[in-house]
Design a protein around this motif. Sequence first.
Motif, PDB file in Angstrom:
ATOM      1  N   GLU A   1       0.824  -1.203   0.000  1.00  0.00           N
ATOM      2  CA  GLU A   1       0.000   0.000   0.000  1.00  0.00           C
ATOM      3  C   GLU A   1       0.858   1.252   0.000  1.00  0.00           C
ATOM      4  N   LYS A   2       1.932   1.172   0.756  1.00  0.00           N
ATOM      5  CA  LYS A   2       2.807   2.329   0.856  1.00  0.00           C
ATOM      6  C   LYS A   2       3.431   2.657  -0.503  1.00  0.00           C
ATOM      7  N   ILE A   3       3.926   1.611  -1.162  1.00  0.00           N
ATOM      8  CA  ILE A   3       4.602   1.874  -2.429  1.00  0.00           C
ATOM      9  C   ILE A   3       3.589   2.278  -3.500  1.00  0.00           C
ATOM     10  N   ALA A   4       2.396   1.700  -3.432  1.00  0.00           N
ATOM     11  CA  ALA A   4       1.366   2.062  -4.411  1.00  0.00           C
ATOM     12  C   ALA A   4       0.988   3.526  -4.270  1.00  0.00           C
ATOM     13  N   GLU A   5       0.968   3.985  -3.033  1.00  0.00           N
ATOM     14  CA  GLU A   5       0.628   5.386  -2.816  1.00  0.00           C
ATOM     15  C   GLU A   5       1.764   6.281  -3.305  1.00  0.00           C
ATOM     16  N   ARG A   6       2.984   5.857  -2.980  1.00  0.00           N
ATOM     17  CA  ARG A   6       4.165   6.606  -3.383  1.00  0.00           C
ATOM     18  C   ARG A   6       4.210   6.777  -4.899  1.00  0.00           C
ATOM     19  N   LEU A   7       3.907   5.690  -5.623  1.00  0.00           N
ATOM     20  CA  LEU A   7       3.986   5.737  -7.079  1.00  0.00           C
ATOM     21  C   LEU A   7       2.656   6.123  -7.700  1.00  0.00           C
ATOM     22  N   ARG A   8       1.694   6.455  -6.864  1.00  0.00           N
ATOM     23  CA  ARG A   8       0.347   6.813  -7.326  1.00  0.00           C
ATOM     24  C   ARG A   8      -0.194   5.780  -8.297  1.00  0.00           C
ATOM     25  N   ILE A   9      -0.143   4.537  -7.910  1.00  0.00           N
ATOM     26  CA  ILE A   9      -0.718   3.485  -8.747  1.00  0.00           C
ATOM     27  C   ILE A   9      -2.231   3.624  -8.700  1.00  0.00           C
ATOM     28  N   ARG A  10      -2.814   3.796  -9.845  1.00  0.00           N
ATOM     29  CA  ARG A  10      -4.245   4.057  -9.896  1.00  0.00           C
ATOM     30  C   ARG A  10      -5.019   2.745  -9.919  1.00  0.00           C
ATOM     31  N   MET A  11      -5.770   2.528  -8.889  1.00  0.00           N
ATOM     32  CA  MET A  11      -6.507   1.257  -8.778  1.00  0.00           C
ATOM     33  C   MET A  11      -7.689   1.475  -7.849  1.00  0.00           C
ATOM     34  N   ASP A  12      -8.555   0.480  -7.816  1.00  0.00           N
ATOM     35  CA  ASP A  12      -9.695   0.592  -6.921  1.00  0.00           C
ATOM     36  C   ASP A  12      -9.397  -0.052  -5.587  1.00  0.00           C
ATOM     37  N   SER A  13      -8.566  -1.075  -5.623  1.00  0.00           N
ATOM     38  CA  SER A  13      -8.213  -1.762  -4.391  1.00  0.00           C
ATOM     39  C   SER A  13      -6.907  -2.488  -4.617  1.00  0.00           C
ATOM     40  N   ILE A  14      -6.134  -2.608  -3.565  1.00  0.00           N
ATOM     41  CA  ILE A  14      -4.843  -3.274  -3.677  1.00  0.00           C
ATOM     42  C   ILE A  14      -5.026  -4.778  -3.899  1.00  0.00           C
ATOM     43  N   GLU A  15      -6.241  -5.271  -3.663  1.00  0.00           N
ATOM     44  CA  GLU A  15      -6.525  -6.695  -3.855  1.00  0.00           C
ATOM     45  C   GLU A  15      -7.040  -6.996  -5.259  1.00  0.00           C
ATOM     46  N   GLN A  16      -7.143  -5.982  -6.093  1.00  0.00           N
ATOM     47  CA  GLN A  16      -7.697  -6.232  -7.429  1.00  0.00           C
ATOM     48  C   GLN A  16      -6.633  -6.903  -8.299  1.00  0.00           C
ATOM     49  N   PRO A  17      -7.052  -7.790  -9.213  1.00  0.00           N
ATOM     50  CA  PRO A  17      -6.044  -8.441 -10.051  1.00  0.00           C
ATOM     51  C   PRO A  17      -5.275  -7.411 -10.863  1.00  0.00           C
ATOM     52  N   ILE A  18      -3.982  -7.602 -10.972  1.00  0.00           N
ATOM     53  CA  ILE A  18      -3.168  -6.573 -11.624  1.00  0.00           C
ATOM     54  C   ILE A  18      -3.476  -6.500 -13.106  1.00  0.00           C
ATOM     55  N   ARG A  19      -4.076  -7.575 -13.635  1.00  0.00           N
ATOM     56  CA  ARG A  19      -4.494  -7.588 -15.038  1.00  0.00           C
ATOM     57  C   ARG A  19      -5.397  -6.399 -15.369  1.00  0.00           C
ATOM     58  N   SER A  20      -6.214  -5.969 -14.394  1.00  0.00           N
ATOM     59  CA  SER A  20      -7.184  -4.917 -14.691  1.00  0.00           C
ATOM     60  C   SER A  20      -6.610  -3.514 -14.488  1.00  0.00           C
ATOM     61  N   LEU A  21      -5.323  -3.414 -14.215  1.00  0.00           N
ATOM     62  CA  LEU A  21      -4.708  -2.088 -14.146  1.00  0.00           C
ATOM     63  C   LEU A  21      -4.254  -1.648 -15.528  1.00  0.00           C
ATOM     64  N   SER A  22      -4.122  -0.352 -15.728  1.00  0.00           N
ATOM     65  CA  SER A  22      -3.615   0.146 -17.002  1.00  0.00           C
ATOM     66  C   SER A  22      -2.130  -0.191 -17.108  1.00  0.00           C
ATOM     67  N   GLY A  23      -1.638  -0.206 -18.356  1.00  0.00           N
ATOM     68  CA  GLY A  23      -0.268  -0.637 -18.599  1.00  0.00           C
ATOM     69  C   GLY A  23       0.766   0.108 -17.774  1.00  0.00           C
ATOM     70  N   GLY A  24       0.654   1.410 -17.744  1.00  0.00           N
ATOM     71  CA  GLY A  24       1.624   2.205 -17.009  1.00  0.00           C
ATOM     72  C   GLY A  24       1.590   1.905 -15.522  1.00  0.00           C
ATOM     73  N   ASN A  25       0.404   1.666 -15.005  1.00  0.00           N
ATOM     74  CA  ASN A  25       0.295   1.355 -13.584  1.00  0.00           C
ATOM     75  C   ASN A  25       0.869  -0.025 -13.267  1.00  0.00           C
ATOM     76  N   GLN A  26       0.739  -0.960 -14.201  1.00  0.00           N
ATOM     77  CA  GLN A  26       1.381  -2.265 -14.023  1.00  0.00           C
ATOM     78  C   GLN A  26       2.891  -2.102 -13.969  1.00  0.00           C
ATOM     79  N   GLN A  27       3.408  -1.255 -14.851  1.00  0.00           N
ATOM     80  CA  GLN A  27       4.846  -1.037 -14.886  1.00  0.00           C
ATOM     81  C   GLN A  27       5.341  -0.466 -13.558  1.00  0.00           C
ATOM     82  N   LYS A  28       4.566   0.454 -12.995  1.00  0.00           N
ATOM     83  CA  LYS A  28       4.965   1.037 -11.716  1.00  0.00           C
ATOM     84  C   LYS A  28       5.037  -0.052 -10.641  1.00  0.00           C
ATOM     85  N   ALA A  29       4.128  -1.013 -10.717  1.00  0.00           N
ATOM     86  CA  ALA A  29       4.117  -2.076  -9.709  1.00  0.00           C
ATOM     87  C   ALA A  29       5.388  -2.918  -9.791  1.00  0.00           C
TER      88      ALA A  29
END
Lengths: 536, 320
Positions: free
Chosen positions: A396-424
Amino acid sequence: MSPQPVLTLDSVSKSFGRIEVIHDVTVDVYPGEVTVLLGENGAGKSTLIKMIAGVHQPTSGRILLDGEPVSITDTKTSESLGIATIHQELNLVPSMTVAENITLGRTPRRFGVINRAEMRRIARDALAQIGLDLDVDTHVGELGIARQQLVEIAKALSLDARILILDEPTAALTTSEIEALFDVVRDLKAKNVGMVFISHHLDEIAAIGDRVNVLRDGGFVAQVPATTDEDELIRLMVGRSIDKQFPREPGVTVQNTPGDGDAAAPGSTAGSGAAQPLLEVKGLNADGLRGIDLSVRPGEVVALAGLMGAGRTELLRCLAGADHYASGEVRVNGRKLKPYDVAAATRAGVGHVPEDRKTQGLVLDASVAENIGYATMGATSRFGLVDRRGQKARAEKIAERLRIRMDSIEQPIRSLSGGNQQKAVFGRWFSAGSKVLLLDEPTRGVDVGAKVEIYELINEITAGGGCVLMASSDLPEVLGMSDRVLVMSQGTIAGELPTAEATQDSIMQLAVSNVHRDEEEPHAASADTGDEGATA
Amino acid sequence: MNAAAKQRHFDLKSFLANNGALVGLVVLCIALWIATPHFLTGPNLMNIGIQVSTIAVMAFGLTFVIVAAGIDLSVGSVAALSAMVSAYWTTTAGLPDGVSILVGLAVGAMSGLVTGMMSAYGKLPTFIASLAMLTIVRGLTLVVSDGRPISTSESVSFLGSNLGPVPMPIIVMVVTGLIAAFVLNRTIIGKNAFAVGGNTEAARLSGIPVKRVLVTVFAISGLFAGLAGMLLAGRLDSAQPTLATGYELDAIAAVVIGGASLAGGVGRISGTLVGALVLAVIRNGLNLLSVSSFWQQVVIGVVIALAVGFDVIRRKNVRH
Ligand SMILES: Nc1ncnc2c1ncn2[C@@H]1O[C@H](COP(=O)(O)OP(=O)(O)OP(=O)(O)O)[C@@H](O)[C@H]1O
Ligand SMILES: [Mg+2]
């Protein structure tokens, strides 16, 4: 100019479940023009074009083709309407050849039997269009990501479509391939093809774009001409301005930054001020690599530049333990690293962001938290039990730091946009506290704002005594974020430049230097390669 | 966007979509309850419980392998060898009964370990490695037993007996199910299996020891198969050389009906249990309705195809 748009998205919206990701967006595509979609990671660009490509259907709104409403229920329909799409993530079958991939779904047949000669001809013509010299019988899985991207482009071009959609086609390419692609685009403009183009490189928009549609949070913000200056584009897209695109702070003088470095830091270096290299490579020979010597000191960011196929990815993979090398040694913090053992490298503090997030970086069905946590999962477990709370907190900390745009940290990463996957993928190694970061195109597909966040994390790592070896095709990034540039060519290090003295031209000169030398001396021994001085 | 809160509360639609096999099981039970008065009786339910327990225990272990994108065809044979060696240990060799169950478990785990090593280090596809083990282990069972049944030890027979009104196999199934679910979801072993099955290359590049994970999941599969074999033998008080022949197919079917993907990365112990129950209830129901055993096979095959087919469609819808 052109009065009648060839394609219109007429106030479309799209929801996944309860979550609306596109809200009432209207976009016109004109023949002979490049319509640019611009927006942050997760703004909804890919979702928008997937509605044209038949991957998604709009929840509401209409799609008009030549002014007539059409319903694009699947990808086949989209193709038959004359629409070709190059998706952001590659969709090639690795076990099939280049020719088979290019003709996939419309394999030429004669008397029911595959006509291999015709298949190869189509493929060769398609590759020739973008100037890619490649054996069409090569298996796609053996190609690096840049070549795969070019094959994908060739595949779309070979459809002779009247509408061409390009979702971040340039993210994995180096300058010369981008130029070749843009020549094709200009050619298609002259042939009245309507194009949709997505990229996070703003200079490319000015180069080939005509009008720019800016999206933010799934909504339409503005339409501006492509000649609009970069700062204004950024302001429209991010909603604020970014003062420094490359905030590099050399980390040699170990200035400690605010204590964010959390998690189990493997192989921590206490050698402040020590000139001893943190990463040292001697005489490394491998498939496609010859006589690599290099060293990176604590606090340094060293960029690897070069043309496509110069061996940058292969080098990083060898150092990370992902691939075998024939001879040579790799030392981290003075200690020899076991070859071909990622787990050992990880324990020694090495982190590796691979070139293709989809096939090498992510477990797509697993959650965002799990994907971020893979590198710390083993180290933080106790009695074999996963530290669930800690893992989640770190993610959660790193997702906030990198502003990963998502609805929940438990959501499958498949449903994130490409750039947000890269940040992860990047976040995984930052949260693991890696001291030696091997980055292969770390900001591929990441928007301008989030790039700055990644750069700041890089600064933090070097300030804490870590080091970074970064392969990047984005020359402004190389010049803006590194302390030294190593230029690779044909599997060797062709030269080294302090970033302060390097220019795009001097890097490119070195990048092509061996190409000529090799023609005279095909199998150059490693002895005549590491001559840094000889190139200025 | 900004809908994190909305996601929290219970969503019936997605619950049903995610638990298709459970819904199927409930429908099946209601149908049988209406169709025949014999279905919902204490003895019949116990009977189903005993039948399901062997397959379920076997399938719990197999779930680990399938989650890691492998397949283990050897579980039926491993069950037989474990039961046989354990019986041999006490009855033929006269060694102490106190450890006979442990001996059986060890044999199972070792067999799985060998399969895992063959595929991790010998680079054999898991299908081939476990197919080879299927015959090797069955052969060893015949060698050990000389082709004749051997009576089981007292402790193994106890596994097949009743504890008060409740059959021991059901208790064993519940306990092992809880353990398996815990290991799969909470421990590093389970999480690594999911990562390796989801994307082997990404797991390897994250520093997860892929080979060790493979060996471990096969050892777990063997261990559970060994236990299943002893449950089965204990019920009959004797280890037959043909014990559990063909059970691997039921076990695989149970895991897959339970929602696991043979492509790896997806699977739940609770799902596997439901899968095993679906198979057992169908068999039982068809027996009660006196459908011929020939037709039973046809029905079971159709059920497997339907269950997995629905699941594939559902997953496709979720993805886009
Ligand atoms: N299948 C899906 N299920 C749920 N949410 C989704 C799905 N696909 C996309 N989204 C969400 O929709 C939003 C827009 O995603 P999209 O891929 O269109 O972004 P993008 O503008 O292309 O970003 P990038 O620049 O990173 O490629 C994101 O927040 C993403 O998480
Ligand atoms: Mg996108």
